[in-house]
Scaffold this motif. Sequence first.
Motif, PDB file in Angstrom:
ATOM      1  N   ALA B  84     -25.195 -16.050  25.302  1.00 27.64           N
ATOM      2  CA  ALA B  84     -24.298 -14.905  25.314  1.00 27.64           C
ATOM      3  C   ALA B  84     -23.811 -14.594  23.904  1.00 27.64           C
ATOM      4  CB  ALA B  84     -23.110 -15.199  26.226  1.00 27.64           C
ATOM      5  N   GLU B  85     -23.482 -13.340  23.689  1.00 30.36           N
ATOM      6  CA  GLU B  85     -23.031 -12.949  22.353  1.00 30.36           C
ATOM      7  C   GLU B  85     -21.528 -13.127  22.220  1.00 30.36           C
ATOM      8  OE1 GLU B  85     -24.321  -9.118  21.187  1.00 30.36           O
ATOM      9  OE2 GLU B  85     -26.388  -9.760  20.885  1.00 30.36           O
ATOM     10  N   VAL B  92     -26.926 -18.954  18.017  1.00 33.24           N
ATOM     11  CA  VAL B  92     -28.076 -19.095  17.128  1.00 33.24           C
ATOM     12  C   VAL B  92     -27.984 -18.103  15.980  1.00 33.24           C
ATOM     13  CG1 VAL B  92     -30.592 -19.087  17.028  1.00 33.24           C
ATOM     14  CG2 VAL B  92     -29.436 -19.839  19.114  1.00 33.24           C
ATOM     15  N   GLY B  93     -27.595 -16.879  16.310  1.00 36.67           N
ATOM     16  CA  GLY B  93     -27.480 -15.858  15.273  1.00 36.67           C
ATOM     17  C   GLY B  93     -26.449 -16.230  14.224  1.00 36.67           C
ATOM     18  N   HIS B  94     -25.272 -16.676  14.673  1.00 37.48           N
ATOM     19  CA  HIS B  94     -24.231 -17.059  13.717  1.00 37.48           C
ATOM     20  C   HIS B  94     -24.686 -18.233  12.862  1.00 37.48           C
ATOM     21  CE1 HIS B  94     -21.071 -14.366  14.880  1.00 37.48           C
ATOM     22  NE2 HIS B  94     -21.204 -14.670  16.167  1.00 37.48           N
ATOM     23  N   THR B  95     -25.335 -19.196  13.515  1.00 33.56           N
ATOM     24  CA  THR B  95     -25.818 -20.355  12.758  1.00 33.56           C
ATOM     25  C   THR B  95     -26.821 -19.913  11.705  1.00 33.56           C
ATOM     26  OG1 THR B  95     -25.555 -21.679  14.757  1.00 33.56           O
ATOM     27  CG2 THR B  95     -26.842 -22.652  12.983  1.00 33.56           C
ATOM     28  N   PHE B 243     -16.557 -17.814  10.405  1.00 34.77           N
ATOM     29  CA  PHE B 243     -16.008 -16.558  10.906  1.00 34.77           C
ATOM     30  C   PHE B 243     -15.686 -16.680  12.400  1.00 34.77           C
ATOM     31  CE2 PHE B 243     -17.270 -12.445  12.914  1.00 34.77           C
ATOM     32  CZ  PHE B 243     -16.213 -11.681  12.461  1.00 34.77           C
ATOM     33  N   VAL B 244     -16.613 -17.269  13.133  1.00 32.38           N
ATOM     34  CA  VAL B 244     -16.393 -17.484  14.571  1.00 32.38           C
ATOM     35  C   VAL B 244     -15.167 -18.363  14.786  1.00 32.38           C
ATOM     36  CG1 VAL B 244     -17.322 -18.576  16.644  1.00 32.38           C
ATOM     37  CG2 VAL B 244     -18.811 -17.170  15.211  1.00 32.38           C
ATOM     38  N   ALA B 245     -15.079 -19.443  14.032  1.00 33.45           N
ATOM     39  CA  ALA B 245     -13.975 -20.392  14.214  1.00 33.45           C
ATOM     40  C   ALA B 245     -12.638 -19.695  14.000  1.00 33.45           C
ATOM     41  CB  ALA B 245     -14.137 -21.566  13.253  1.00 33.45           C
ATOM     42  N   ILE B 256     -14.227 -22.067  22.199  1.00 30.51           N
ATOM     43  CA  ILE B 256     -15.206 -21.579  21.216  1.00 30.51           C
ATOM     44  C   ILE B 256     -14.926 -22.178  19.844  1.00 30.51           C
ATOM     45  CG2 ILE B 256     -15.963 -19.515  19.977  1.00 30.51           C
ATOM     46  CD1 ILE B 256     -16.191 -18.096  22.448  1.00 30.51           C
ATOM     47  N   LEU B 257     -13.659 -22.318  19.522  1.00 31.34           N
ATOM     48  CA  LEU B 257     -13.293 -22.919  18.242  1.00 31.34           C
ATOM     49  C   LEU B 257     -13.866 -24.334  18.140  1.00 31.34           C
ATOM     50  CD1 LEU B 257     -11.717 -23.269  15.629  1.00 31.34           C
ATOM     51  CD2 LEU B 257      -9.658 -23.642  16.949  1.00 31.34           C
ATOM     52  N   LEU B 258     -13.701 -25.132  19.191  1.00 29.98           N
ATOM     53  CA  LEU B 258     -14.205 -26.502  19.140  1.00 29.98           C
ATOM     54  C   LEU B 258     -15.728 -26.531  19.095  1.00 29.98           C
ATOM     55  CD1 LEU B 258     -11.813 -28.564  21.411  1.00 29.98           C
ATOM     56  CD2 LEU B 258     -11.844 -28.309  18.940  1.00 29.98           C
TER      57      LEU B 258
END
Lengths: 274, 289, 282
Positions: B84-85, B92-95, B243-245, B256-258
Amino acid sequence: MATTDVKAPRRASEAGPALDVRTRARNHAIASIGSVLLVWLLVTSVFGLLDPETLPSPLDVARAIATLAVDPFSGSTLFGHVASSVQRWGLGVLAAVLIGVPTGALLAWIPPVRAAVTPVFELLRYIPPFAWIPLAVLWFGAGLTAQSAVVFVAAFPPMVINAQLGVAQVDPLLDKAARALGASSATTLARVVFPVATPSALAGVRIGLSNGWMALIGAELVVGSEGLGFVISQAQSNGETEVIVAGMVCIGVLGMLFDLALQKLSARALRWHA
Amino acid sequence: MTTETSTSTGRVPLQRPYRPPRKRGTTSIWRRGLSGRATFVIGVASSATLVAVWHLLSATALVSPLLLPPPLRVAETFWQFLTAEYLGETLVGHTAASMTIVAGGWLLGGLVGLPLGILIGWSDRVRWLVFPLFQLLRPVPPLAWIPLAIVWLGIGDPARIFVVFLSAVVPWTINSMAAVSSVDPLLIRAARTLGAGDGSILRRVVIHTATPTLVAGARIALGNAWTTLIAAELLAASAGLGFVALNASQTLSSDILLVSMGIIGVLGALFSAILRGVGRAVAPWAKEA
Amino acid sequence: MTHSTANRTRGPVTGSPTTGNGHDPKLEIRGVTKNFVTRAGEVDALASCDLALEQGEFLTIVGPSGCGKSTLMMVAAGLDEASSGSILVDGEPAGGPGPQRSVVFQRFALFPSRTVADNICFGMQQARVPKPEQAERLEEQLTLMGLGKFRDSYPHELSGGMQQRVAIARSLVLRPEILLMDEPFGALDAQTRLLLQEELVRLRQVHRFTVLFITHSVEEAVYLADRVAVMTRRPGAIKTVIDVPGDAEWRSSDIETAMGHPEFTQLRQRVWKLVKEEIVAS
Ligand SMILES: Nc1ncnc2c1ncn2[C@@H]1O[C@H](COP(=O)(O)OP(=O)(O)OP(=O)(O)O)[C@@H](O)[C@H]1O
Ligand SMILES: [Mg+2]
């Protein structure tokens, strides 16, 4: 810095006067730093090749530092920001020293503790300190506690690792000698093993202090409303480039001062060391 | 025989009064070495305990799940996040976004740092000229350059690559310098007297002593790059794990943070392990640092 | 209690408060074996060793290099666990190490972060010897070992021989009941060695401590000892124990004079032959 130490003196060149290597190294240093400053000055103030928004002149930066010292910037003067940075950094690294160094010693000294703690520690220590910033903010709110926690997380691993290394490298025969002379395990650790492990532990503390300082700047850039990191991020939003550079200078100088202070301290503590 | 009464001034008898021998063991059980099996079992037990405590804390709501989600939910989120986005990309994209920047900055650091280090190591004059500048700039942490990088390059990949580059170039340079000066002139002379030709000297002696140092430099540089990238992504990014974190923290999505923190840690460990492996493969004679 | 030298003669001391029957040896090594588990596999360092030292006895051990002498001493000191067998002091299991059994290590084991004086005082501090007494005993040792000028030096600033003297002083200053010495004079120059050998002979006449003394010098072994134990090659065991007559003529002279004495030479050759057999066989 050890790496700058000169090699064995060479024969003086026939053309020039017989300068010793140290002097020649210093002259080169003065020349290179001087010329960089000069080029900077020429490019900005004299010829105006770069506009001050992109690269302020050294004079602008000096003026900015002087102004920051007296006029409040985003809430307080330079000294106020320095004080709050140093306070957060101090709290974080103090906690890291007090917890990290004994933990490292314990890890090396007591195999069952090492077996229990190492997997968890190895798992966590690869998470960079900055990745803890969001979590710290979530847990503690954007303030002193969160920032000190980030400093702690950054400073803790090198202190543990180096203290552990130091204790592990102590000749087991010294432990035997101490016990043969009637010392208890605690006494042996405190009076024989730990002094020998101190150079390594201090090296870890030194790395930890500088990691902590770096982490604090990162934390201040992201959250909070005080401190040197906050100053440069605020200056960036205001478009005051000379304040950014002024802040960077202060960050560098303070970092260097802490390091120097620790070096002096360890030199004193390690008189017995060959 | 008389019993000595010790007075304040009297000499303590040459042979001290008899004390029954202490009945301590030779080595306390705490200090005994552990077998590999015991180490493994204790490690697994302690890790399991930690996860259990974590589970209990959030299951009993002692700690709000908003601050610390239960371990199972974190695992679940991880699975969902793989496909999921979130914020425009899958995990995978963020990584991939993070890794691209790290690879760019790290390689650029090597491109500049390796030759620079060799030059500094080789020539006294270059060292005298460059090192002071280096020393002057080193106390400024790479991420303190972020605001300036944003002013110069805008919020985008170049600014992040620049900052990552700054953090990677230092270990590249210092270790390649060390690698050059680690080549003991005496060793070269020794190799000569043993009848080695120039090519063979380079292969046997120079590469032998310099390779482990260089690989170590690459490993430290990659570690620094990764660390700095995360900071840069907290500040100036629209994708990437940092950025996600930060976003997850601001929206109280602690699961999601963890997850993102976990990925960041695992990747950091992976980089380190890979370069250690490379080091062992190309320089099996070297001692592990 | 005080021990006057008058009631001390060779042989068991009666009326010892610990033993009751008075016939237990001061130090007994009973069926001690030791094997090390290393990455390369198991190493048998000691096959069964048996030795008994009477109160006040001086027993020297000689044997080929690597035969397990140091290992035996570590076990006797309570610093290493025997794989089987036991160590008894006054007839009771000895347990862990302590200042009654003082050790001089082959590799000195000085504390690098402590000065000479601090090294020597370490054991006394652990035993809570009163400060003035500590200072007095320290002075005595510094004079004895010729270390007066180096009391504030750190070990790394000393020569090998000086380090060894500090190690010996650190042990002697405790006035232990049992002294375990592993090649204590190995790193000394010839003159200091002579001096300390004679000093050791004198000290033990005063204090009557029990000594287990490892050396690779057969002359030294014979000169100092009441009995000389010869060890076999690894795995080490006690091959033979040779009595040295306590009333021998050369006893009262220094080692150089003693060496010229035919009786001494005979003994020395006897011991040397036993050691040589082991070296040749290995
Ligand atoms: N900690 C250890 N681990 C493994 N093997 C050991 C250890 N200590 C000693 N050994 C082995 O035990 C044997 C006896 O060693 P030890 O040190 O007791 O010999 P030694 O008789 O004192 O020799 P030297 O006269 O050279 O001092 C040797 O083969 C040695 O390799
Ligand atoms: Mg030995």
